[in-house]
Write a protein that holds these residues in place. Structure first.
Motif, mmCIF file in Angstrom:
data_model
loop_
_atom_site.group_PDB
_atom_site.id
_atom_site.type_symbol
_atom_site.label_atom_id
_atom_site.label_comp_id
_atom_site.label_asym_id
_atom_site.label_seq_id
_atom_site.Cartn_x
_atom_site.Cartn_y
_atom_site.Cartn_z
ATOM 1 N N ARG A 64 0.878 -1.165 0.000
ATOM 2 C CA ARG A 64 0.000 0.000 0.000
ATOM 3 C C ARG A 64 0.915 1.214 0.000
ATOM 4 O O ARG A 64 1.891 1.246 0.752
ATOM 5 N N ILE A 66 1.440 5.684 -0.513
ATOM 6 C CA ILE A 66 1.028 7.072 -0.706
ATOM 7 C C ILE A 66 2.087 7.708 -1.589
ATOM 8 O O ILE A 66 3.274 7.690 -1.259
ATOM 9 N N SER A 75 -3.174 7.251 -3.586
ATOM 10 C CA SER A 75 -2.803 6.002 -2.936
ATOM 11 C C SER A 75 -2.871 4.869 -3.945
ATOM 12 O O SER A 75 -3.640 4.913 -4.906
ATOM 13 N N THR A 77 -2.490 0.361 -4.276
ATOM 14 C CA THR A 77 -2.241 -0.973 -3.737
ATOM 15 C C THR A 77 -1.726 -1.833 -4.882
ATOM 16 O O THR A 77 -2.182 -1.717 -6.028
ATOM 17 N N ASN A 105 11.132 -8.974 11.225
ATOM 18 C CA ASN A 105 10.934 -10.422 11.405
ATOM 19 C C ASN A 105 11.291 -11.233 10.158
ATOM 20 O O ASN A 105 10.620 -12.205 9.826
ATOM 21 N N VAL A 113 6.837 -8.007 6.983
ATOM 22 C CA VAL A 113 6.187 -6.714 6.825
ATOM 23 C C VAL A 113 7.246 -5.624 6.919
ATOM 24 O O VAL A 113 8.156 -5.691 7.746
ATOM 25 N N VAL A 115 8.088 -1.130 6.228
ATOM 26 C CA VAL A 115 7.685 0.218 5.851
ATOM 27 C C VAL A 115 8.817 0.828 5.043
ATOM 28 O O VAL A 115 9.981 0.463 5.207
ATOM 29 N N VAL A 133 3.883 0.608 2.889
ATOM 30 C CA VAL A 133 3.962 -0.558 3.761
ATOM 31 C C VAL A 133 3.853 -1.774 2.856
ATOM 32 O O VAL A 133 3.073 -1.772 1.893
ATOM 33 N N SER A 135 4.207 -6.283 2.368
ATOM 34 C CA SER A 135 4.104 -7.577 3.038
ATOM 35 C C SER A 135 4.404 -8.699 2.054
ATOM 36 O O SER A 135 3.960 -8.673 0.897
ATOM 37 N N THR B 37 5.488 -4.548 15.821
ATOM 38 C CA THR B 37 4.779 -5.406 14.872
ATOM 39 C C THR B 37 3.726 -6.191 15.642
ATOM 40 O O THR B 37 3.938 -6.558 16.802
ATOM 41 N N ILE B 67 -2.789 9.840 5.884
ATOM 42 C CA ILE B 67 -3.236 8.458 5.943
ATOM 43 C C ILE B 67 -3.997 8.115 4.673
ATOM 44 O O ILE B 67 -4.658 8.977 4.081
ATOM 45 N N GLU B 68 -3.851 6.873 4.243
ATOM 46 C CA GLU B 68 -4.682 6.369 3.143
ATOM 47 C C GLU B 68 -5.370 5.090 3.600
ATOM 48 O O GLU B 68 -4.782 4.273 4.320
ATOM 49 N N THR B 69 -6.624 4.970 3.195
ATOM 50 C CA THR B 69 -7.379 3.750 3.494
ATOM 51 C C THR B 69 -7.971 3.179 2.211
ATOM 52 O O THR B 69 -8.998 2.519 2.236
ATOM 53 N N GLY B 70 -7.333 3.460 1.102
ATOM 54 C CA GLY B 70 -7.778 2.916 -0.166
ATOM 55 C C GLY B 70 -8.234 3.952 -1.159
ATOM 56 O O GLY B 70 -8.399 3.654 -2.340
ATOM 57 N N GLN B 94 -0.444 -8.504 10.020
ATOM 58 C CA GLN B 94 0.604 -7.867 10.807
ATOM 59 C C GLN B 94 0.650 -6.362 10.552
ATOM 60 O O GLN B 94 0.777 -5.920 9.416
ATOM 61 N N ILE B 96 2.705 -2.741 11.357
ATOM 62 C CA ILE B 96 4.094 -2.342 11.601
ATOM 63 C C ILE B 96 4.133 -0.852 11.859
ATOM 64 O O ILE B 96 3.400 -0.084 11.219
ATOM 65 N N GLU B 116 6.010 6.045 10.964
ATOM 66 C CA GLU B 116 5.480 5.529 9.701
ATOM 67 C C GLU B 116 4.910 4.156 9.992
ATOM 68 O O GLU B 116 5.527 3.363 10.725
ATOM 69 N N GLY B 118 1.621 0.941 9.006
ATOM 70 C CA GLY B 118 0.632 0.413 8.075
ATOM 71 C C GLY B 118 0.238 -1.004 8.410
ATOM 72 O O GLY B 118 0.870 -1.681 9.230
ATOM 73 N N THR B 119 -0.822 -1.435 7.786
ATOM 74 C CA THR B 119 -1.274 -2.818 7.874
ATOM 75 C C THR B 119 -1.915 -3.160 6.541
ATOM 76 O O THR B 119 -2.772 -2.427 6.042
ATOM 77 N N ILE B 120 -1.465 -4.256 5.928
ATOM 78 C CA ILE B 120 -1.822 -4.542 4.546
ATOM 79 C C ILE B 120 -3.272 -5.000 4.412
ATOM 80 O O ILE B 120 -4.004 -4.540 3.534
ATOM 81 N N PRO B 125 -7.574 -1.895 6.321
ATOM 82 C CA PRO B 125 -6.161 -1.743 5.959
ATOM 83 C C PRO B 125 -5.830 -0.283 5.685
ATOM 84 O O PRO B 125 -6.680 0.490 5.221
ATOM 85 N N GLN B 126 -4.593 0.083 5.933
ATOM 86 C CA GLN B 126 -4.218 1.492 5.800
ATOM 87 C C GLN B 126 -2.708 1.639 5.850
ATOM 88 O O GLN B 126 -1.998 0.741 6.284
ATOM 89 N N SER B 127 -2.242 2.790 5.401
ATOM 90 C CA SER B 127 -0.851 3.167 5.619
ATOM 91 C C SER B 127 -0.808 4.654 5.890
ATOM 92 O O SER B 127 -1.702 5.409 5.474
ATOM 93 N N GLY B 128 0.216 5.077 6.592
ATOM 94 C CA GLY B 128 0.280 6.494 6.925
ATOM 95 C C GLY B 128 1.569 6.871 7.621
ATOM 96 O O GLY B 128 2.450 6.036 7.866
#
Lengths: 170, 169
Positions: A64, A66, A75, A77, A105, A113, A115, A133, A135, B37, B67-70, B94, B96, B116, B118-120, B125-128
């Protein structure tokens, strides 16, 4: 205290190359930190996306992002890993993009995962930035990392990549 | 050359929790780097990750983020917030966060940090990224991670919090 931040490997290109690969990455650290100063010959563009491939596999990847190019923001994906930026053929000469990727990890069975932050400054109009981010949903430890251009362009001489290992030993 | 990047503390949850505290943080470093994490136990929503310093849960934090959520990324922020907003978690995906606290042991300046995260996957899900200022000149000696007021869920088993200290010399 134990030393926790160690350079595992570094590569600086002396001629153009399709990719840089770090292989035989030891599993003795907790996290990895990848720093790239890069430029490609992607035609007609100021910037290029970096693509990462772990262990030669492009399956089960996702990111994902920005992205801003100074005039707009959006944005994205992706089903591949596109952390960070390089400059490209239309960027001012000798200007390289900067990218940093923190991978957590990497030696465990969890999803890997990360960033990332990337910039492609142009010393003129047309710079760009990318926050992401990423994965890789695979239980294998990361033993190799391939760095290349998303657009299959050639990494240019003086492109540099350094891989650090970080250990959470108190 | 002296080592300048040390692991001060790390913990991995063996049971679920809504709060994780690191106390007695040594004052011998210049900056801190924190790596988180993990997942949460909430099925339907993302759960944010917040930090408080020195047990201060008052409205003494200012932050600004993206932030982005899609869809198109948006900016957010607040000037009298009750903590530092530094991440997001989801169930079965996960999350991070990489957090940098600048000059945490300085006793003459307000404290600033960048994050920074995010979570996929997951329900949200979001990143920021965000920047936060804690309006306090005290050295940071305690860091508490928690969920924001009004949110549900807990940090799940396996969540890992690690604090590194960085020395300028």
């Amino acid at each position: 205290m134990a030393i926790t931040f160690i350079a595992i490997a570094t590569t600086e290109l002396t001629s153009g190359a399709a990719s840089i690969t770090f292989s035989s990455i030891p599993a003795t650290y907790t996290d990895l930190y990848l720093v790239i100063s890069g430029r490609t010959n992607r035609s007609g563009a100021i910037q290029d996306n970096i693509q990462l491939i772990y262990n030669g596999s492009t399956s089960s990847q996702a990111d994902r992002r920005i992205f801003s190019d100074m005039s707009s923001i959006a944005s994205f994906t992706d089903a591949l890993l596109y952390p960070g930026l390089t400059t490209a053929n239309s960027a001012t000469g000798s200007v390289f993009g900067s990218t940093m990727v923190y991978i957590t990890n990497y030696a465990t069975s969890n999803s890997k995962v990360s960033v990332s932050q990337g910039t492609a400054e142009n010393n003129a109009s047309g710079g760009a930035m990318n926050l992401g981010v990423e994965s890789w949903a695979n239980s294998a430890a990361i033993t190799s990392i391939q760095i290349s251009s998303r657009h299959s362009a050639t990494l240019q001489p003086s492109t540099t990549a350094t891989l650090y290992g970080i250990k959470n030993t108190v | 050359m002296p080592a300048t990047y040390d692991c001060i503390a790390t913990t991995t949850l063996s049971s679920t929790s809504t709060s994780i505290v690191f106390s007695s943080i040594p004052q011998t470093y210049t900056d801190l780097v924190i790596i988180f994490t993990g997942t949460n136990t909430t099925n339907n929503n993302a759960m944010s990750l917040e930090m408080e310093f020195n047990s201060d849960s008052g409205g003494n934090y200012s932050y600004c983020g993206i932030i982005e959520t899609g869809s198109t990324p948006t900016g957010n922020g607040a000037i009298n917030y009750n903590g530092a907003s530094v991440g997001a978690t989801n169930r079965n995906s996960q999350g991070i966060s990489v957090i940098n606290i600048i000059g945490y042991s300085n006793t003459s300046t307000f404290k600033s940090l960048t994050a920074e995260y995010g979570t996929i996957n997951g329900p949200e899900p979001q990143s920021g990224a965000s920047v936060t200022m804690w309006r306090n000149q005290s050295a940071i000696n305690t860091i508490e991670f928690n969920r924001p007021a009004g949110q549900t869920g807990t940090f799940d088993v396996g969540c890992t919090f690690t604090i590194y200290g960085i020395k300028k010399a």
